[in-house]
Design a protein around this motif. Structure first.
Motif, PDB file in Angstrom:
ATOM      1  N   ALA A 134       0.827  -1.206   0.000  1.00 58.18           N
ATOM      2  CA  ALA A 134       0.000   0.000   0.000  1.00 58.18           C
ATOM      3  C   ALA A 134       0.863   1.259   0.000  1.00 58.18           C
ATOM      4  O   ALA A 134       0.588   2.226  -0.711  1.00 58.18           O
ATOM      5  CB  ALA A 134      -0.941  -0.004   1.198  1.00 58.18           C
ATOM      6  N   ASN A 135       1.939   1.267   0.786  1.00 56.42           N
ATOM      7  CA  ASN A 135       2.835   2.420   0.820  1.00 56.42           C
ATOM      8  C   ASN A 135       3.509   2.627  -0.533  1.00 56.42           C
ATOM      9  O   ASN A 135       3.628   3.765  -1.014  1.00 56.42           O
ATOM     10  CB  ASN A 135       3.899   2.241   1.895  1.00 56.42           C
ATOM     11  N   ALA A 136       3.966   1.541  -1.156  1.00 56.52           N
ATOM     12  CA  ALA A 136       4.614   1.660  -2.465  1.00 56.52           C
ATOM     13  C   ALA A 136       3.652   2.251  -3.487  1.00 56.52           C
ATOM     14  O   ALA A 136       4.019   3.143  -4.265  1.00 56.52           O
ATOM     15  CB  ALA A 136       5.107   0.294  -2.930  1.00 56.52           C
ATOM     16  N   GLY A 160       6.343  -4.109  -8.180  1.00 56.09           N
ATOM     17  CA  GLY A 160       5.100  -4.131  -8.950  1.00 56.09           C
ATOM     18  C   GLY A 160       4.117  -3.073  -8.488  1.00 56.09           C
ATOM     19  O   GLY A 160       3.473  -2.400  -9.302  1.00 56.09           O
ATOM     20  N   ALA A 161       3.999  -2.898  -7.166  1.00 58.75           N
ATOM     21  CA  ALA A 161       3.088  -1.885  -6.629  1.00 58.75           C
ATOM     22  C   ALA A 161       3.528  -0.486  -7.024  1.00 58.75           C
ATOM     23  O   ALA A 161       2.704   0.396  -7.293  1.00 58.75           O
ATOM     24  CB  ALA A 161       3.006  -2.008  -5.106  1.00 58.75           C
ATOM     25  N   ALA A 162       4.836  -0.250  -7.062  1.00 63.20           N
ATOM     26  CA  ALA A 162       5.351   1.063  -7.456  1.00 63.20           C
ATOM     27  C   ALA A 162       5.002   1.374  -8.908  1.00 63.20           C
ATOM     28  O   ALA A 162       4.525   2.467  -9.229  1.00 63.20           O
ATOM     29  CB  ALA A 162       6.865   1.114  -7.241  1.00 63.20           C
ATOM     30  N   HIS A 163       5.243   0.421  -9.802  1.00 66.95           N
ATOM     31  CA  HIS A 163       4.872   0.640 -11.204  1.00 66.95           C
ATOM     32  C   HIS A 163       3.356   0.849 -11.339  1.00 66.95           C
ATOM     33  O   HIS A 163       2.911   1.719 -12.092  1.00 66.95           O
ATOM     34  CB  HIS A 163       5.294  -0.561 -12.049  1.00 66.95           C
ATOM     35  N   GLN A 164       2.585   0.053 -10.595  1.00 71.37           N
ATOM     36  CA  GLN A 164       1.126   0.144 -10.694  1.00 71.37           C
ATOM     37  C   GLN A 164       0.630   1.511 -10.245  1.00 71.37           C
ATOM     38  O   GLN A 164      -0.268   2.094 -10.861  1.00 71.37           O
ATOM     39  CB  GLN A 164       0.482  -0.953  -9.841  1.00 71.37           C
ATOM     40  N   ILE A 235      11.231   0.734   0.587  1.00 70.71           N
ATOM     41  CA  ILE A 235       9.971   0.452   1.288  1.00 70.71           C
ATOM     42  C   ILE A 235       9.973  -1.022   1.665  1.00 70.71           C
ATOM     43  O   ILE A 235       9.690  -1.876   0.822  1.00 70.71           O
ATOM     44  CB  ILE A 235       8.754   0.760   0.388  1.00 70.71           C
ATOM     45  N   GLU A 236      10.298  -1.336   2.872  1.00 68.61           N
ATOM     46  CA  GLU A 236      10.415  -2.705   3.380  1.00 68.61           C
ATOM     47  C   GLU A 236      11.602  -3.437   2.747  1.00 68.61           C
ATOM     48  O   GLU A 236      11.658  -3.638   1.540  1.00 68.61           O
ATOM     49  CB  GLU A 236       9.130  -3.517   3.165  1.00 68.61           C
ATOM     50  N   ALA A 237      12.530  -3.812   3.586  1.00 67.17           N
ATOM     51  CA  ALA A 237      13.695  -4.558   3.124  1.00 67.17           C
ATOM     52  C   ALA A 237      14.305  -5.291   4.302  1.00 67.17           C
ATOM     53  O   ALA A 237      14.480  -4.718   5.373  1.00 67.17           O
ATOM     54  CB  ALA A 237      14.732  -3.626   2.508  1.00 67.17           C
ATOM     55  N   ALA A 238      14.606  -6.558   4.095  1.00 63.92           N
ATOM     56  CA  ALA A 238      15.319  -7.328   5.118  1.00 63.92           C
ATOM     57  C   ALA A 238      16.765  -6.835   5.186  1.00 63.92           C
ATOM     58  O   ALA A 238      17.270  -6.216   4.244  1.00 63.92           O
ATOM     59  CB  ALA A 238      15.271  -8.813   4.772  1.00 63.92           C
ATOM     60  N   PRO A 239      17.462  -7.103   6.308  1.00 65.32           N
ATOM     61  CA  PRO A 239      18.840  -6.618   6.444  1.00 65.32           C
ATOM     62  C   PRO A 239      19.775  -7.086   5.337  1.00 65.32           C
ATOM     63  O   PRO A 239      20.727  -6.398   5.005  1.00 65.32           O
ATOM     64  CB  PRO A 239      19.269  -7.175   7.800  1.00 65.32           C
ATOM     65  N   ARG A 240      19.513  -8.253   4.777  1.00 64.58           N
ATOM     66  CA  ARG A 240      20.319  -8.723   3.648  1.00 64.58           C
ATOM     67  C   ARG A 240      19.386  -8.925   2.470  1.00 64.58           C
ATOM     68  O   ARG A 240      18.689  -9.935   2.373  1.00 64.58           O
ATOM     69  CB  ARG A 240      21.028 -10.029   3.985  1.00 64.58           C
ATOM     70  N   SER A 241      19.345  -7.956   1.581  1.00 64.75           N
ATOM     71  CA  SER A 241      18.406  -8.027   0.461  1.00 64.75           C
ATOM     72  C   SER A 241      18.934  -7.219  -0.704  1.00 64.75           C
ATOM     73  O   SER A 241      19.828  -6.368  -0.559  1.00 64.75           O
ATOM     74  CB  SER A 241      17.036  -7.480   0.876  1.00 64.75           C
ATOM     75  N   GLY A 242      18.360  -7.481  -1.876  1.00 64.17           N
ATOM     76  CA  GLY A 242      18.736  -6.731  -3.062  1.00 64.17           C
ATOM     77  C   GLY A 242      18.422  -5.259  -2.939  1.00 64.17           C
ATOM     78  O   GLY A 242      19.118  -4.413  -3.515  1.00 64.17           O
ATOM     79  N   SER A 243      17.384  -4.936  -2.182  1.00 67.68           N
ATOM     80  CA  SER A 243      17.003  -3.530  -2.018  1.00 67.68           C
ATOM     81  C   SER A 243      18.088  -2.759  -1.280  1.00 67.68           C
ATOM     82  O   SER A 243      18.376  -1.599  -1.609  1.00 67.68           O
ATOM     83  CB  SER A 243      15.680  -3.434  -1.255  1.00 67.68           C
TER      84      SER A 243
END
Length: 374
Positions: A134-136, A160-164, A235-243
């Motif tokens: 929802a935030n994205a 996907g939410a960001a593009h949408q 917007i939301e990311a685990a400590p080890r992630s691509g983001s």
């Protein structure tokens, strides 16, 4: 006026010639065609080795796997809505050219002109919570209405939410692929990808047509997402992630990094909290993103009339009271019974109603108030 993109494509297929080598050629003003003429300076700049020279000989004879990929790429480039941008072309995105290793080839499907517009990257978890999605969506919609191009990686979840959010406002969006542009990955986003083109956006990739979604492609793709943009919102990311990889690349590239905080109980928020501790801008409203970028981008969308993410609809009094007592941490059923004094039979319908409205979500351990309801 740049050199022929065909020369850059051929050079990129030579073993040992990577983006850094192609950038050195561009900076020196040496067209890659000089490689195939065995120009000593061109060979030195790309660090040509024996296998590089052997591949060049195969090109001269029009044989070998590299030449076959070259031919398939040229065939794909004959389609109407595609092009290949190279670092010596004026159309190549100026911000992307500033990064240490800009792609020597940037394949584009759709509106290549939109790559020169101010862009903001929105990235995050593929396994996002309902509030993260929802935030994205809301921040993307607001940024689009403020005149920003929303750029992301077309992945599931936050991307996907960001593009949408952008295309639903008829805004411009850019999808950076980790594959060739001849196929959409993931397939379930084929319709969304088409809408990006229909609303004046573009798909971009450094990978040749036919390139598959190999795991190593996506970290490489992330530097292009951040490199195209003035800033990156996580917007939301685990400590080890691509983001987080994208965010750190953005910092190395001199870009602004923003992060939306979440509940300390939510593991997907821990990466954002880590970024904030390291100096990322804490974001609660879209103006927190636009204000730091206004001077850089040369527009004033960050003023008080800038749109903000949509607020939740008014709630019945009973639901509003329950929401107020919930707070912002995870609350289980027993806690909610104690906090509200309501019996289970009255409490459950209220929780179901709030969840259907997207105001709360069911998570491990109970219910969590969505950040977007404020």
């Amino acid at each position: 006026m740049g050199s022929n993109p065909k020369d850059w494509i051929a050079a990129s297929l030579l073993p040992g010639v990577g983006p850094a080598g192609l950038k050195r050629l561009a900076v020196a003003g040496i067209p890659p065609s000089r490689l195939f003429l065995h120009d000593p300076e061109a060979l030195r700049l790309v660090g040509a080795r024996t296998r590089t020279l052997r591949a060049m000989e195969s090109f001269d004879r029009a044989v070998g796997p590299e030449f076959e990929r070259f031919e398939r790429c040229l065939e794909w480039l004959e389609e109407d809505d595609v092009c290949c941008l190279t670092p010596d072309l004026d159309e190549y995105p100026a911000l992307l050219l500033e990064i240490p290793d800009p792609p020597g080839l940037l394949f584009v499907r759709g509106n290549a002109d939109c790559l020169a517009l101010p862009q903001m990257a929105l990235v995050g978890s593929r396994h996002a919570s309902r509030s993260g999605v929802a935030n994205a969506y809301r921040f993307s919609a607001a940024l689009s209405e403020a005149g920003m191009v929303v750029t992301s990686g077309l992945a599931l979840g936050i991307d996907g939410a960001a593009h949408q959010g952008a295309v639903d406002r008829d805004g411009v969006s850019v999808a950076v692929f980790g594959t060739g542009l001849d196929a959409v990955y993931p397939r379930r986003h084929a319709g969304l990808a088409q809408r990006i083109l229909d609303t004046g956006g573009a798909w971009v990739s450094e990978f040749l047509p036919g390139s598959q979604p190999l795991p190593g492609n996506f970290p490489k793709r992330n530097r292009i997402i951040s490199g195209l943009c003035a800033g990156v919102l996580v917007i939301e990311a685990a400590p080890r992630s691509g983001s987080l990889i994208t965010a750190r690349m953005a910092l190395e590239q001199g870009r602004e990094v923003f992060a939306i905080p979440g509940s300390i109980q939510n593991p997907a928020a821990h990466g954002c909290h880590q970024l904030i501790r390291e100096g990322a801008v804490l974001v609660e409203t879209v103006s927190h993103v636009l204000e730091p970028l206004a001077a850089l981008l040369g527009f004033y969308a960050a003023q008080s009339n800038a749109p903000e993410p949509d607020c939740a609809p008014a709630l019945p009094q009973s639901e509003a009271q329950l929401l107020e007592k919930m707070g912002y941490d995870i609350a289980d059923i027993d806690q909610l019974v104690a906090l509200t004094g309501l019996p289970m039979a009255q409490l459950m319908p209220l929780l179901v109603s709030l969840e259907l409205k997207g105001v709360i979500e069911s998570v491990a351990g109970g219910y969590l108030r969505c950040a977007s309801d404020t």
